[in-house]
Design a protein around this motif. Structure first.
Motif, mmCIF file in Angstrom:
data_model
loop_
_atom_site.group_PDB
_atom_site.id
_atom_site.type_symbol
_atom_site.label_atom_id
_atom_site.label_comp_id
_atom_site.label_asym_id
_atom_site.label_seq_id
_atom_site.Cartn_x
_atom_site.Cartn_y
_atom_site.Cartn_z
ATOM 1 N N GLU A 75 -1.148 13.940 12.159
ATOM 2 C CA GLU A 75 -1.173 13.328 10.721
ATOM 3 C C GLU A 75 -0.026 12.186 10.608
ATOM 4 N N PRO A 76 1.019 12.163 11.241
ATOM 5 C CA PRO A 76 1.775 11.108 10.946
ATOM 6 C C PRO A 76 1.224 9.639 11.674
ATOM 7 N N ILE A 77 0.535 9.936 12.877
ATOM 8 C CA ILE A 77 -0.168 8.808 13.572
ATOM 9 C C ILE A 77 -1.024 8.510 12.687
ATOM 10 N N GLN A 78 -1.884 9.055 12.385
ATOM 11 C CA GLN A 78 -2.973 8.739 11.158
ATOM 12 C C GLN A 78 -2.496 7.952 9.922
ATOM 13 N N PHE A 79 -1.528 8.577 9.541
ATOM 14 C CA PHE A 79 -0.866 7.978 8.361
ATOM 15 C C PHE A 79 -0.404 6.817 8.404
ATOM 16 N N ASN A 80 0.447 6.646 9.789
ATOM 17 C CA ASN A 80 0.777 5.064 9.980
ATOM 18 C C ASN A 80 -0.178 4.058 10.355
ATOM 19 N N LYS A 81 -1.472 4.577 10.889
ATOM 20 C CA LYS A 81 -2.433 3.581 11.214
ATOM 21 C C LYS A 81 -3.127 3.035 9.759
ATOM 22 N N ILE A 82 -3.293 3.882 9.018
ATOM 23 C CA ILE A 82 -3.628 3.467 7.545
ATOM 24 C C ILE A 82 -2.850 2.891 6.781
ATOM 25 N N LYS A 83 -1.513 3.498 6.708
ATOM 26 C CA LYS A 83 -0.544 2.435 6.116
ATOM 27 C C LYS A 83 -0.637 1.010 6.587
ATOM 28 N N GLU A 84 -0.503 0.863 7.996
ATOM 29 C CA GLU A 84 -0.276 -0.419 8.513
ATOM 30 C C GLU A 84 -1.546 -1.524 8.203
ATOM 31 N N LYS A 85 -2.887 -0.825 7.884
ATOM 32 C CA LYS A 85 -3.744 -1.386 7.627
ATOM 33 C C LYS A 85 -3.734 -1.877 5.997
ATOM 34 N N ARG A 86 -3.337 -1.026 5.085
ATOM 35 C CA ARG A 86 -3.373 -1.259 3.688
ATOM 36 C C ARG A 86 -1.960 -2.379 3.361
ATOM 37 N N TYR A 87 -1.109 -2.174 4.215
ATOM 38 C CA TYR A 87 0.146 -2.816 3.729
ATOM 39 C C TYR A 87 -0.146 -4.455 4.298
ATOM 40 N N ALA A 88 -1.064 -4.580 5.540
ATOM 41 C CA ALA A 88 -1.456 -5.998 6.115
ATOM 42 C C ALA A 88 -2.326 -6.386 4.815
ATOM 43 N N LYS A 89 -3.315 -5.927 4.262
ATOM 44 C CA LYS A 89 -4.208 -6.642 3.319
ATOM 45 C C LYS A 89 -3.172 -6.590 1.940
ATOM 46 N N VAL A 90 -2.209 -5.988 1.317
ATOM 47 C CA VAL A 90 -1.231 -6.300 0.558
ATOM 48 C C VAL A 90 -0.492 -7.420 0.795
ATOM 49 N N VAL A 91 -0.081 -7.738 1.838
ATOM 50 C CA VAL A 91 0.974 -8.665 2.164
ATOM 51 C C VAL A 91 0.124 -10.139 2.167
ATOM 52 N N GLU A 92 -1.093 -9.907 2.515
ATOM 53 C CA GLU A 92 -1.944 -11.290 2.410
ATOM 54 C C GLU A 92 -2.316 -11.670 0.954
ATOM 55 N N ASN A 93 -2.343 -10.686 0.298
ATOM 56 C CA ASN A 93 -2.595 -11.043 -1.272
ATOM 57 C C ASN A 93 -1.119 -11.775 -1.949
ATOM 58 N N LEU A 94 -0.034 -10.905 -1.520
ATOM 59 C CA LEU A 94 1.345 -11.682 -1.808
ATOM 60 C C LEU A 94 1.409 -12.994 -1.403
ATOM 61 N N LYS A 95 1.099 -13.014 -0.304
ATOM 62 C CA LYS A 95 1.214 -14.559 0.199
ATOM 63 C C LYS A 95 0.861 -15.593 -0.622
ATOM 64 N N ASP A 96 -0.768 -15.214 -1.076
ATOM 65 C CA ASP A 96 -1.718 -15.890 -1.559
ATOM 66 C C ASP A 96 -0.919 -16.333 -3.179
ATOM 67 N N ILE A 97 -0.543 -14.958 -3.824
ATOM 68 C CA ILE A 97 0.264 -15.291 -5.209
ATOM 69 C C ILE A 97 1.235 -16.145 -5.037
ATOM 70 N N ARG A 98 2.120 -16.064 -3.884
ATOM 71 C CA ARG A 98 3.129 -16.996 -3.954
ATOM 72 C C ARG A 98 2.840 -18.181 -3.619
ATOM 73 N N ASP A 99 1.872 -18.682 -2.693
ATOM 74 C CA ASP A 99 1.484 -20.012 -2.500
ATOM 75 C C ASP A 99 0.934 -20.658 -3.859
ATOM 76 N N ALA A 100 0.368 -19.732 -4.907
ATOM 77 C CA ALA A 100 -0.175 -20.287 -6.114
ATOM 78 C C ALA A 100 0.956 -20.444 -6.877
ATOM 79 N N GLU A 101 2.189 -19.752 -6.891
ATOM 80 C CA GLU A 101 3.198 -19.817 -7.640
ATOM 81 C C GLU A 101 4.078 -21.023 -7.327
ATOM 82 N N LEU A 102 4.359 -21.192 -6.254
ATOM 83 C CA LEU A 102 4.825 -22.555 -5.598
ATOM 84 C C LEU A 102 4.064 -23.687 -6.027
ATOM 85 N N ALA A 103 2.796 -23.718 -5.843
ATOM 86 C CA ALA A 103 2.296 -24.942 -6.508
ATOM 87 C C ALA A 103 2.454 -25.068 -7.888
#
Length: 216
Positions: free
Chosen positions: A26-54
């Motif tokens: 269960e922890p192994i599967q949890f970490n796999k799902i967590k990392e995929k979700r975190y990666a998607k979230v981080v990409e959106n946050l990077k886009d928001i940051r780029d927009a705010e800096l612009a």
């Protein structure tokens, strides 16, 4: 009687084996799902940051109203500039002393303009209009977006922050493992209860994710 005891022992052994397997799996599967979700979230946050800096570069401030930020991206333009050094006659010095004196100056020429949305998002409107949504299937939530200023000496300096709680990103997963994520302290993971970029307490436009998710 003996057969019943043996069967009972086998049931206990199989049950313990199952629990042991789950404790590892269960922890192994949890970490796999967590990392995929975190990666998607981080990409959106990077886009928001780029927009705010612009927005700060063009307007001078950060924006806490996402609809206004999108309207800005729809219409705003970056100036394409070129800096060049030149030497000019100091007229005031010559007038006062009757001697030629030259001073060096930097002249910035505007060569043209490019739409912000093309520069940052290749004109992909769907990408920047949806970047406020938490990009996890089955999770209906948006990032928190704040902007304002903090005082440094006599100067008000613009700041912003975008964030989402880990518990929102990890919806549907094991509750105990989610609680553990809120307490994690590691250079290889995202510390604290939130995944965020920027800060409302200090001048900082970095994200709180480790390098495995890309640049800060």
């Amino acid at each position: 009687m003996r057969l019943a005891i043996q069967l009972l022992l086998w049931v206990v052994i199989i049950g313990l084996a199952y629990l042991t397997f789950n404790a590892v799996y269960e922890p192994i599967q949890f970490n796999k799902i967590k990392e995929k979700r975190y990666a998607k979230v981080v990409e959106n946050l990077k886009d928001i940051r780029d927009a705010e800096l612009a927005h700060k570069e063009v307007v001078g401030t950060f924006e806490d109203d996402f609809d206004k930020l999108v309207r800005f991206l729809d219409t705003a333009e970056f100036a394409i500039t070129q800096r060049r050094d030149t030497t000019v006659l100091d007229e005031e010095y010559k007038k006062q002393y009757g001697v030629d004196e030259y001073i060096e100056k930097v002249i910035v020429d505007t060569l043209g303009f490019v739409p912000v949305k093309d520069s940052l998002f290749d004109g992909d409107k769907e990408r920047y209009t949806n970047m406020i949504n938490v990009p996890v299937e089955g999770v209906d939530a948006k990032f928190e977006l704040d902007a304002g200023s903090i005082k440094k000496g006599q100067t008000d300096i613009p700041v912003f922050r975008a964030r989402v709680a880990k518990s929102v990103v990890l919806q549907g997963l094991d509750r105990e493992l989610i609680l553990q994520q809120n307490q994690v302290q590691s250079v290889d993971d995202i510390n604290g209860r939130y995944i965020n970029v920027g800060s409302m307490e200090e001048v900082n436009t970095k994200g709180n994710w480790p390098t495995q998710y890309g640049d800060e």
